[in-house]
Design a protein around this motif. Structure first.
Motif, PDB file in Angstrom:
ATOM      1  N   PHE B  78       0.973  -1.321   0.035  1.00  0.00           N
ATOM      2  CA  PHE B  78      -0.046   0.182   0.085  1.00  0.00           C
ATOM      3  C   PHE B  78       0.856   1.163   0.011  1.00  0.00           C
ATOM      4  O   PHE B  78       1.743   1.353   0.813  1.00  0.00           O
ATOM      5  N   PHE B  80       0.729   5.246   0.506  1.00  0.00           N
ATOM      6  CA  PHE B  80      -0.295   6.123   1.076  1.00  0.00           C
ATOM      7  C   PHE B  80      -0.183   7.346   0.179  1.00  0.00           C
ATOM      8  O   PHE B  80       0.937   7.926  -0.265  1.00  0.00           O
ATOM      9  N   LEU B  85       5.684   7.877   5.250  1.00  0.00           N
ATOM     10  CA  LEU B  85       7.069   7.229   5.681  1.00  0.00           C
ATOM     11  C   LEU B  85       7.309   7.443   7.169  1.00  0.00           C
ATOM     12  O   LEU B  85       6.840   8.246   7.953  1.00  0.00           O
ATOM     13  N   PHE B  97      11.688  -2.251   6.958  1.00  0.00           N
ATOM     14  CA  PHE B  97      10.926  -2.290   8.019  1.00  0.00           C
ATOM     15  C   PHE B  97       9.816  -3.498   7.805  1.00  0.00           C
ATOM     16  O   PHE B  97       9.939  -4.567   8.826  1.00  0.00           O
ATOM     17  N   GLY B  98       9.193  -3.928   6.997  1.00  0.00           N
ATOM     18  CA  GLY B  98       8.387  -4.890   6.352  1.00  0.00           C
ATOM     19  C   GLY B  98       8.935  -6.156   6.472  1.00  0.00           C
ATOM     20  O   GLY B  98       8.482  -7.257   6.969  1.00  0.00           O
ATOM     21  N   ARG B 149       9.448   0.560  -0.346  1.00  0.00           N
ATOM     22  CA  ARG B 149       8.761   0.090   1.064  1.00  0.00           C
ATOM     23  C   ARG B 149       7.894  -0.908   0.896  1.00  0.00           C
ATOM     24  O   ARG B 149       7.632  -1.929   1.613  1.00  0.00           O
ATOM     25  N   ALA B 150       6.633  -0.609   0.169  1.00  0.00           N
ATOM     26  CA  ALA B 150       5.598  -1.354  -0.279  1.00  0.00           C
ATOM     27  C   ALA B 150       5.835  -2.947  -0.888  1.00  0.00           C
ATOM     28  O   ALA B 150       5.481  -3.749  -0.576  1.00  0.00           O
ATOM     29  N   ILE B 153       7.686  -6.421   1.016  1.00  0.00           N
ATOM     30  CA  ILE B 153       7.093  -7.612   1.330  1.00  0.00           C
ATOM     31  C   ILE B 153       6.714  -8.400   0.030  1.00  0.00           C
ATOM     32  O   ILE B 153       6.185  -9.311   0.274  1.00  0.00           O
TER      33      ILE B 153
END
Lengths: 297, 370
Positions: B78, B80, B85, B97-98, B149-150, B153
Motif C-alpha cells: 500500500f 499512502f 514514511l 521495516f516490512g 517500502r511497499a 514485502i
C-alpha cells in the motif's frame, strides 16, 4: 528645501514608529527594570534564601540535617512514591492518549475533560476524596480494617493521592502531539505486517518520545513536590508517612530552620534540574516538530 | 492475485461512502479508480487492503474471502497518499521495516535484508539516498521510498492512493511512465486511485469511474472516453458541451447547429440534452451558426469559444492545428457548426449529473438554458 523637508518628515515618522512600539529608550529601561526586578524579588531571592538558610551553619550541619533518620526517611518515601506513581501515570497516560487519538468513539470529549479534572480540583479535595473512600469511617474503611489493609495514613494512600494529582501531565502532553501526527504511519506499519506491539514500539513511541519525556518530567516534579493532597492522607507520622514537603513543614513549625531548609533545598534543586531538563526537551520537541512539518510538505 | 469485490457497502453515519459496489480485477491487471473526492474510491482501496471493513458484502483475494484477515495477513502493498514514511527512520530502515517485523521463522537474515533493500532502492533509482533521513527528501524521492517500502514485502497486489497527487507536473509524468514499466516488469496486480482523468486514461488497462459511492462505468480508457455510459462520466472525463436538443423519429435537432445526417437516435424521443465533445464539432464556412469569440492557439489543438447566434450559449470547439488558418479565422468570424458525434440523455439525468459533479469538484453548476 524639499530634501530638508523630507529628512524632517522621515525623522518624525521614525520617532512615531518607535513610540508606537514602545521603543523609546526610557520605556525600554522601565519595562526591563520592572520585569527583571520582579523576577529577582519573587523568584531568585527566595531561591537563594533557601540555599543560604540551608547552609547557614555550614556543610556539616547541612549533611547532618539530611541524614537525621526522619529526614532520610522522608527522602526515601518521596523517591518511593515518585518511583511508583510516575511509571503508572506514564503507562496510563500513553494508553489514554492512544485511545483518544487513534480511535473514534462516543464520549471522547468527555474523557478528555475527565483527564483534566485533577488540574481543576483543589488538591485538598482530592485528598479528602480518598479519606472518604478508604478512611476508617469511609465506604470501604470497615472492610479494609477487617482485612488488616491500611491505605489512609499509610504509604498506599500517599501513592493514590499522588497518582490522582499527577495523572494529567503525560496524557495532556501526548494528546495534541499524537493528534497532529495522525494514524497514517501506524497504518503503514500494519500493512507492512507489523503487529500491535511492533507498531507501538517501532513507530509510535519514537515519534512521541520527546513529548513523553517532557510529560514524565513535569509529572515527576509534581509527584515529588505535591503537598496538599498528600498532607490530607498522610497522617504526618514522623519517619513513616512524611514526604519531603511535609517533613519541611514540620521541621519549620518546630523552629528547626536549618533542617527545614536543608530538606527544602533538595526540593529546590529538583526544581532547578527540572527547569534545565525542560528547556532541553522543549528544544528537542521543537526540532522534532519542525522536521515533521518538513516531512509533511 | 485476482481481486473480487462483491456488493460492498460502507456507511459513515448517514453518508454512504460505498453503496453496493462490485468489481473484479484480473491477476496482473493495472486498474485506475477514477472519481471526484468523496466518490468512495479511497474507501474501496482501504477496504481491500484491510485498513477498513465494509458494512456489507465481501472481498476475495484469489477466490478466498479475506474479511476475517487483518491487513498484515493479506500481503497487500500500500502506498499512502502522503507516503506515511516513518519520519524518524532512514530511507534504508523504512524499506527494511516490512522484513524486520516478520516473525523470526520467516525473517530473512540481516545480510539478506540489506541485499534486498539495496536492490529495491536501485530499482526505484535512489540507492544513493539509503542513509538519508526521509525528512531530507524531495516529494518525488519520498514517493519512490514509499513504493520501495511497499514492494519489500513482495506483495501480489499493489495499491496506490493518489500516488502522484502531491508532485509537480513534470515529476508526475515521469513517475507515471515509470510506474507502468514497473508494473509490467513485476507482473503484480495494481490498483491506484486518482482524481486526474489524464493520469487514469494514460496509465491503466481498465478505468473504473466512481461517483457518490457507485461505480458509474468500467472500461478500457478508450471505451470510457469515446463512449461514456452516462452524463456523469461524460462530465467528469474531459470537456463537453451540453446542448438542449429535440429528438424526433431518431433525428436529432439542435438549435443553431447542423447535426451530421448519419447520426440517428432511434431509442430516444422528445426533449433531451446532447453531449458533444469540443473536437466532435466541425467548423464550416457557412454563416449563421455562431460567432468566434476567443481563439487559443498554443499547441497541437486550437481551442475556441464560439457563441451560438440563436441562443447566445457559448460552446467550446477544438480544431487540429493543421486545419487552422489564422488568416480566415479570427475572433468575430461568423462560422457554421456541424456535429459529427454526440450522445443524448434525458434532461433530468443531465441535470442530476451536473449537480453531482459540481458538488464533488466544488465547481459551479452550468446548464444550458433551454
Amino acid at each position: 528645501m524639499p530634501a530638508d523637508l523630507n529628512a524632517v518628515m522621515s525623522r518624525k515618522a521614525e520617532i512615531r514608529r518607535r513610540l508606537l512600539l514602545g521603543e523609546h529608550i526610557l520605556v525600554r529601561a522601565i519595562l526591563l527594570f520592572l520585569g527583571l526586578g520582579f523576577l529577582l524579588a519573587f523568584i531568585l531571592v527566595p531561591l537563594a534564601a533557601v540555599f543560604m538558610e540551608a547552609f547557614g551553619r555550614g556543610w556539616t550541619a547541612y549533611v547532618a540535617a539530611l541524614s537525621e533518620p526522619a529526614a532520610a526517611a522522608s527522602i526515601r518515601l518521596t523517591l518511593l512514591v515518585a518511583a511508583i506513581s510516575v511509571p503508572l501515570n506514564l503507562v496510563f497516560g500513553v494508553i489514554a492518549a492512544w485511545a483518544i487519538t487513534k480511535f473514534e468513539f462516543r464520549g471522547k470529549s468527555f474523557l478528555i475533560t475527565l483527564i483534566d479534572l485533577p488540574f481543576s480540583v483543589s488538591p485538598v479535595i482530592a485528598g479528602l476524596v480518598f479519606v472518604l473512600m478508604f478512611g476508617l469511617q469511609g465506604w470501604f474503611g470497615p472492610w479494609l480494617s477487617d482485612n488488616g489493609i491500611k491505605i489512609i495514613f499509610a504509604v498506599p494512600g500517599i501513592v493514590l493521592a499522588t497518582i490522582f494529582v499527577t495523572f494529567p501531565f503525560v496524557a495532556r502532553e501526548l494528546i495534541p502531539l499524537m493528534q497532529e501526527q495522525g494514524t497514517e504511519e501506524e497504518e503503514a506499519a500494519i500493512v507492512l505486517g507489523a503487529n500491535g506491539w511492533q507498531t507501538f514500539f517501532y513507530v509510535t513511541l519514537p515519534n512521541i518520545k520527546w513529548g513523553l519525556l517532557y510529560g514524565v518530567l513535569l509529572c515527576n516534579a509534581r509527584a515529588m513536590g505535591e503537598f496538599g493532597a498528600v498532607s490530607v492522607v498522610s497522617g504526618h507520622i514522623r519517619g513513616q508517612t512524611n514526604t519531603m514537603p511535609l517533613q519541611t513543614e514540620i521541621l519549620y513549625n518546630e523552629y528547626n530552620i536549618v533542617a527545614a531548609f536543608s530538606v527544602a533545598s533538595l526540593l529546590a534543586l529538583l526544581a532547578l534540574v527540572t527547569l534545565v531538563a525542560k528547556s532541553v526537551l522543549e528544544w528537542r520537541l521543537k526540532a522534532a516538530h519542525s522536521s515533521h512539518s518538513g516531512h509533511a510538505a | 492475485m485476482s481481486i473480487e469485490i462483491s456488493h460492498v457497502s460502507r456507511r459513515y453515519g448517514d453518508f454512504a461512502a460505498l453503496d453496493d459496489v462490485s468489481l473484479s480485477v484480473a491477476k496482473g491487471e493495472l486498474i485506475a479508480l477514477l472519481g471526484p473526492s468523496g466518490s468512495g474510491k479511497t474507501t474501496l482501496l482501504r477496504i481491500v487492503a484491510g485498513l477498513d471493513w465494509p458494512d456489507g458484502g465481501d472481498v476475495l483475494l484469489d477466490g478466498k474471502s479475506v474479511l476475517d484477515h487483518g491487513a498484515a495477513e493479506r500481503g497487500v502493498g500500500f502506498v499512502f497518499q502522503h507516503y506515511a514514511l516513518f519520519r524518524h527512520m532512514s530511507v534504508f530502515d523504512n524499506v527494511a521495516f516490512g522484513l524486520r517485523v516478520r516473525p523470526s521463522a520467516t525473517r530473512p537474515s540481516k545480510a539478506e535484508i540489506a541485499d534486498r533493500v539495496m536492490k529495491l532502492l536501485k530499482l526505484v533509482q535512489i540507492d544513493w539516498l539509503a542513509d538519508r533521513s526521509v525528512t531530507q527528501l524531495s516529494g518525488g524521492q519520498r514517493q519512490r521510498v514509499a513504493l520501495a517500502r511497499a514492494l519489500a514485502i513482495e506483495p501480489e497486489v499493489l495499491m496506490l492512493d493518489e500516488p502522484f497527487g502531491a508532485l509537480d507536473a513534470k515529476v508526475r509524468k515521469d513517475l507515471r511512465r515509470w510506474l507502468r514499466r514497473l508494473h509490467d516488469e513485476m507482473g503484480m496486480t495494481t490498483v491506484f486511485v486518482t482524481h486526474d482523468q489524464e493520469e487514469a486514461l494514460e496509465l491503466a488497462d481498465r478505468v473504473v469511474v466512481m461517483g457518490q459511492g457507485h461505480i458509474e462505468q468500467i472500461g478500457s480508457p478508450h471505451e470510457i472516453y469515446a463512449n461514456p455510459a452516462n452524463p456523469f462520466v461524460f462530465e467528469f472525463l474531459g470537456s463537453v458541451n451540453k446542448l438542449p436538443c429535440n429528438v424526433a423519429k431518431g433525428d436529432v435537432g439542435i438549435e443553431g447547429l447542423v447535426v451530421d445526417s448519419a447520426i440517428r437516435m432511434p431509442e430516444f424521443d422528445g426533449r433531451g440534452t446532447a453531449y458533444v465533445r469540443p473536437h466532435d464539432i466541425e467548423l464550416t464556412s457557412a454563416h449563421g451558426g455562431g460567432t468566434v469569440r476567443l481563439i487559443a492557439a498554443s499547441g497541437p489543438i486550437v481551442k475556441m469559444d464560439v457563441e451560438l447566434d440563436k441562443t447566445g450559449q457559448v460552446i467550446e470547439v477544438d480544431l487540429p492545428l493543421h486545419r487552422y488558418n489564422p488568416a480566415t479565422l479570427t475572433a468575430g468570424t461568423s462560422v457554421g457548426l456541424v456535429v459529427r458525434r454526440l450522445k443524448v440523455f434525458p434532461e433530468a439525468e443531465a441535470e442530476a449529473a451536473a449537480k453531482a459533479v459540481a458538488q464533488a469538484t466544488g465547481a459551479e453548476v452550468s446548464l444550458p438554458s433551454p
